[in-house]
Design a protein around this motif. Structure first.
Motif, PDB file in Angstrom:
ATOM      1  N   UNK A 197       0.821  -1.204   0.000  1.00  0.00           N
ATOM      2  CA  UNK A 197       0.000   0.000   0.000  1.00  0.00           C
ATOM      3  C   UNK A 197       0.857   1.257   0.000  1.00  0.00           C
ATOM      4  N   UNK A 198       2.038   1.171   0.618  1.00  0.00           N
ATOM      5  CA  UNK A 198       2.954   2.307   0.651  1.00  0.00           C
ATOM      6  C   UNK A 198       3.771   2.429  -0.632  1.00  0.00           C
ATOM      7  N   UNK A 199       3.613   1.463  -1.536  1.00  0.00           N
ATOM      8  CA  UNK A 199       4.409   1.471  -2.764  1.00  0.00           C
ATOM      9  C   UNK A 199       5.833   1.015  -2.551  1.00  0.00           C
ATOM     10  N   UNK A 200       6.081   0.274  -1.470  1.00  0.00           N
ATOM     11  CA  UNK A 200       7.430  -0.164  -1.113  1.00  0.00           C
ATOM     12  C   UNK A 200       7.695  -1.549  -1.722  1.00  0.00           C
ATOM     13  N   UNK A 201       8.716  -1.691  -2.562  1.00  0.00           N
ATOM     14  CA  UNK A 201       8.999  -2.990  -3.188  1.00  0.00           C
ATOM     15  C   UNK A 201       9.396  -4.085  -2.199  1.00  0.00           C
ATOM     16  N   UNK A 202       9.700  -3.703  -0.954  1.00  0.00           N
ATOM     17  CA  UNK A 202      10.030  -4.712   0.051  1.00  0.00           C
ATOM     18  C   UNK A 202       8.843  -5.652   0.316  1.00  0.00           C
ATOM     19  N   UNK A 203       7.650  -5.225  -0.076  1.00  0.00           N
ATOM     20  CA  UNK A 203       6.462  -6.063   0.124  1.00  0.00           C
ATOM     21  C   UNK A 203       6.652  -7.449  -0.472  1.00  0.00           C
ATOM     22  N   UNK A 204       7.315  -7.515  -1.634  1.00  0.00           N
ATOM     23  CA  UNK A 204       7.494  -8.799  -2.318  1.00  0.00           C
ATOM     24  C   UNK A 204       8.216  -9.790  -1.423  1.00  0.00           C
ATOM     25  N   UNK A 205       9.237  -9.311  -0.719  1.00  0.00           N
ATOM     26  CA  UNK A 205      10.028 -10.195   0.131  1.00  0.00           C
ATOM     27  C   UNK A 205       9.178 -10.803   1.232  1.00  0.00           C
ATOM     28  N   UNK A 210      -9.415  10.144  -5.366  1.00  0.00           N
ATOM     29  CA  UNK A 210      -8.809   8.820  -5.233  1.00  0.00           C
ATOM     30  C   UNK A 210      -9.871   7.728  -5.144  1.00  0.00           C
ATOM     31  N   UNK A 211     -11.014   8.057  -4.579  1.00  0.00           N
ATOM     32  CA  UNK A 211     -12.115   7.101  -4.535  1.00  0.00           C
ATOM     33  C   UNK A 211     -12.575   6.769  -5.952  1.00  0.00           C
ATOM     34  N   UNK A 212     -12.731   7.795  -6.757  1.00  0.00           N
ATOM     35  CA  UNK A 212     -13.159   7.582  -8.149  1.00  0.00           C
ATOM     36  C   UNK A 212     -12.104   6.804  -8.923  1.00  0.00           C
ATOM     37  N   UNK A 213     -10.841   7.008  -8.579  1.00  0.00           N
ATOM     38  CA  UNK A 213      -9.752   6.303  -9.263  1.00  0.00           C
ATOM     39  C   UNK A 213      -9.511   4.910  -8.682  1.00  0.00           C
ATOM     40  N   UNK A 214     -10.358   4.525  -7.714  1.00  0.00           N
ATOM     41  CA  UNK A 214     -10.277   3.207  -7.077  1.00  0.00           C
ATOM     42  C   UNK A 214      -8.900   2.970  -6.445  1.00  0.00           C
ATOM     43  N   UNK A 215      -8.466   3.966  -5.670  1.00  0.00           N
ATOM     44  CA  UNK A 215      -7.224   3.849  -4.904  1.00  0.00           C
ATOM     45  C   UNK A 215      -7.573   4.045  -3.432  1.00  0.00           C
ATOM     46  N   UNK A 216      -8.073   2.971  -2.772  1.00  0.00           N
ATOM     47  CA  UNK A 216      -8.635   3.123  -1.432  1.00  0.00           C
ATOM     48  C   UNK A 216      -7.634   3.555  -0.366  1.00  0.00           C
ATOM     49  N   UNK A 217      -6.381   3.182  -0.491  1.00  0.00           N
ATOM     50  CA  UNK A 217      -5.413   3.548   0.546  1.00  0.00           C
ATOM     51  C   UNK A 217      -5.197   5.058   0.562  1.00  0.00           C
ATOM     52  N   UNK A 218      -4.945   5.640  -0.619  1.00  0.00           N
ATOM     53  CA  UNK A 218      -4.770   7.092  -0.692  1.00  0.00           C
ATOM     54  C   UNK A 218      -6.079   7.812  -0.380  1.00  0.00           C
ATOM     55  N   UNK A 219      -7.187   7.224  -0.799  1.00  0.00           N
ATOM     56  CA  UNK A 219      -8.496   7.795  -0.454  1.00  0.00           C
ATOM     57  C   UNK A 219      -8.627   7.945   1.054  1.00  0.00           C
ATOM     58  N   UNK A 220      -8.359   6.857   1.772  1.00  0.00           N
ATOM     59  CA  UNK A 220      -8.566   6.882   3.218  1.00  0.00           C
ATOM     60  C   UNK A 220      -7.534   7.749   3.935  1.00  0.00           C
ATOM     61  N   UNK A 221      -6.319   7.810   3.398  1.00  0.00           N
ATOM     62  CA  UNK A 221      -5.314   8.682   4.010  1.00  0.00           C
ATOM     63  C   UNK A 221      -5.750  10.142   3.933  1.00  0.00           C
ATOM     64  N   UNK A 222      -6.309  10.537   2.793  1.00  0.00           N
ATOM     65  CA  UNK A 222      -6.723  11.935   2.655  1.00  0.00           C
ATOM     66  C   UNK A 222      -8.028  12.212   3.387  1.00  0.00           C
ATOM     67  N   UNK A 223      -8.915  11.223   3.463  1.00  0.00           N
ATOM     68  CA  UNK A 223     -10.098  11.410   4.301  1.00  0.00           C
ATOM     69  C   UNK A 223      -9.680  11.616   5.759  1.00  0.00           C
ATOM     70  N   UNK A 224      -8.710  10.835   6.208  1.00  0.00           N
ATOM     71  CA  UNK A 224      -8.242  10.986   7.588  1.00  0.00           C
ATOM     72  C   UNK A 224      -7.627  12.367   7.806  1.00  0.00           C
ATOM     73  N   UNK A 225      -6.834  12.816   6.843  1.00  0.00           N
ATOM     74  CA  UNK A 225      -6.236  14.152   6.957  1.00  0.00           C
ATOM     75  C   UNK A 225      -7.317  15.215   7.088  1.00  0.00           C
TER      76      UNK A 225
END
Length: 557
Positions: free
Chosen positions: A98-106, A402-417
């Motif tokens: 969700x953070x866009x970090x390639x370490x996720x694969x590991x 971001x909601x319309x673009x179907x990117x829920x993580x960024x959507x929720x981060x900005x809603x929280x902000x």
């Protein structure tokens, strides 16, 4: 009903199991708190169990840290046990992805190879698909499967079907190119339209899709319009010059629909002058949709004679035209407010925005969205700078993009902000999100903040959750407000049920009768708004008919 003593006993048992290394006992203790929605009560015991080294307590506490916005805390908790606990490896992988970090694969790899965590395998397959490697993704998912691994089939079938669609488009384009058939080239692209919903999740697919659109564009002016729309939806502002070039090329090649598409895309981007110019070009071809859009633009700008002329060009027998002409007549007669306020500010705001004024850019975006018909998703370039500068309204609008673009993580981060800055609609969303995750106390806190705007709906939601946890005195004023405020609101009957419950528990029996009777009469309407399969929600729901019987029995006694 669970007492404070019961909760304490369960919590101490959980901690004792963690200290003694009894993983199953600690899991049973955690299940008690989670399944009964005692998250606030469970947190201090999970923290003690974490200190004792219990892996599942790490995993559970990390989940709620993440839900409540502490992503760094969740990361640390997952990492502490991820090497020995596959669910935590999975949780960490999701967080990093969700953070866009390639370490996720590991971490997905470790969770699959060391713990055979099937969700980790699925995520590895999805990551391959996100790179555009559909065949590899499907082959990997179907390798080393065992009885019970049925979940992988869904994803393998999805990737195989996308591969088949791409291959069909390519084959149909081969045939169209061989025949020089423009119409066949356009028709060949149709399966790509259905794949658009996957392009944001699997961005690597857009490379192959773009190559196919490019082949069709070389053959057909009409396909250039489809190609341009694809670019604007997948490439953002960076793709706009190429999209614009394709549209102009299609227009110059004689495709009449290109001028309408130019009008639509300029309008979506908030460039009303260019939108109007291109709609006027399209009306020269008697393009009905262009006439309609041009009429709306004129109406929003209070150019009523022009608006009427274009609406009539669409066709006076059209029901929508009749309705719009009636609205214009009502505006002219002073019966309704005129649209188009602040449109005269646009030239000055645009000039200031182009000079770097962030707030002027956001003000421009708001006006053209609300009054000019622009698409908020196409105004990203004007909304994001204001959100980054700390404007809560811009943060909320960016979340909706971001909601319309179907990117829920960024959507929720900005809603929280936005919510943390006091934006009431964003607070409502955070309440909904917490409720979705069954974190009801957190949801309650957000709905209380949302209710500060005087909304009956938010008051009902806050009061409902308070009543469900037994805080009837706290719930009563919220529910009373929702019950008394909006006589026709759909949520009023739900508010009535919980208001009657609260009054009953507070001993105000005579007052409880009216709302409970109203709720009992309409409760089928309330239940219809919830899924019959959501047993958690249904088990928490008040039963106004039973409450009413109990109240009347007490009054009679």
């Amino acid at each position: 009903m669970t007492t404070t003593q019961d909760i304490q006993a369960r919590g101490e048992a959980l901690v004792g199991a963690a200290v003694s290394g009894d993983a199953q006992g600690a899991r049973r203790g955690t299940d008690f708190f989670v399944l009964n929605s005692y998250v606030d009560e469970g947190i201090p015991y999970w923290e003690r169990a974490v200190a004792a080294g219990d892996a599942f307590s790490h995993y559970t506490l990390a989940r709620y840290r993440k839900i409540r916005g502490d992503r760094a805390g969740a990361d640390a908790l997952y990492r502490a046990v991820a090497e020995r606990h596959a669910p935590s490896a999975y949780g960490l992988g999701v967080l990093l992805r969700e953070n866009g970090d390639p370490e996720a694969v590991e971490w997905f790899r470790r969770g699959w190879e060391d713990g055979r965590h099937l969700d980790c395998k699925i995520e590895l397959g999805k990551l391959l698909a996100a790179e555009g490697k559909l065949d590899e993704a499907s082959k990997f998912l179907m390798s080393d499967i065992e009885l019970g691994d049925i979940a992988v089939f869904r994803w393998s079938q999805l990737f195989d079907s996308i591969r088949a669609d791409f291959d069909r488009v390519a084959a149909d384009l081969d045939a169209a190119e061989a025949e020089g058939d423009e119409e066949a080239a356009v028709e060949a692209l149709r399966p790509l339209f259905d794949l658009e919903k996957h392009f944001r999740t699997y961005p690597g697919l857009t490379v192959e899709a773009a190559a196919l659109y490019r082949r069709a564009s070389a053959l057909s002016a009409s396909a250039r319009v489809d190609h341009a729309v694809f670019l604007t939806e997948t490439g953002g502002d960076a793709a706009w010059p190429e999209a614009l070039g394709l549209l102009h090329g299609a227009h110059e090649a004689g495709y009449q629909g290109a001028s309408y598409a130019l009008g639509v895309l300029h309008e979506q981007r908030g460039d009303l002058v260019e939108a109007e110019r291109w709609y006027e070009v399209a009306t020269g071809y008697d393009h009905k949709a262009a006439q309609w859009n041009l009429a709306l633009l004129c109406k929003r700008q209070r150019r009523y004679e022009e608006a009427e002329r274009w609406f009539r060009a669409v066709g006076e027998e059209d029901e929508d035209v009749v309705e719009q002409l009636a609205r214009i007549a009502a505006i002219r007669g002073g019966e309704t407010a005129a649209p188009g306020k602040d449109l005269d500010r646009l030239p000055g705001l645009r000039e200031r925005a182009e000079a770097g004024d962030v707030q002027a850019g956001f003000a421009y975006a708001q006006i053209v969205r609300d009054w000019g018909g622009a698409d908020a998703a196409q105004l990203f370039r004007l909304i994001e700078p204001a959100a980054l500068a700390g404007d809560p309204e811009a943060a909320h609008d960016l979340a909706e993009v971001y909601d319309k673009r179907r990117e829920p993580v960024l959507r929720d981060q900005w809603y929280r902000t936005a919510a943390e800055a006091g934006h009431h609609d964003a607070c409502h969303h955070m309440g909904w999100l917490s409720e979705y995750h069954r974190d009801y106390r957190e949801a309650e806190r957000w709905y209380v903040r949302a209710a500060e705007d005087g909304s009956g709906l938010n008051s009902m939601l806050a009061g409902k959750l308070k009543a469900q946890r037994g805080a009837h005195a706290e719930a009563e004023p919220f529910l009373r407000m929702a019950w008394e405020q909006d006589g026709d609101a759909a949520y009023r009957w739900e508010a009535a049920g919980y208001y009657g419950l609260a009054l009953h528990r507070l001993g105000r029996l005579a007052e409880a009768v009216e709302p409970l009777e109203a709720a009992a009469e309409h409760w089928d309407e309330v239940r219809a708004r919830y899924s019959p399969d959501d047993l958690d929600v249904l088990s928490r729901m008040v039963r106004p008919d039973e409450e009413l019987v109990a109240v009347k029995e007490k009054l009679a006694a």
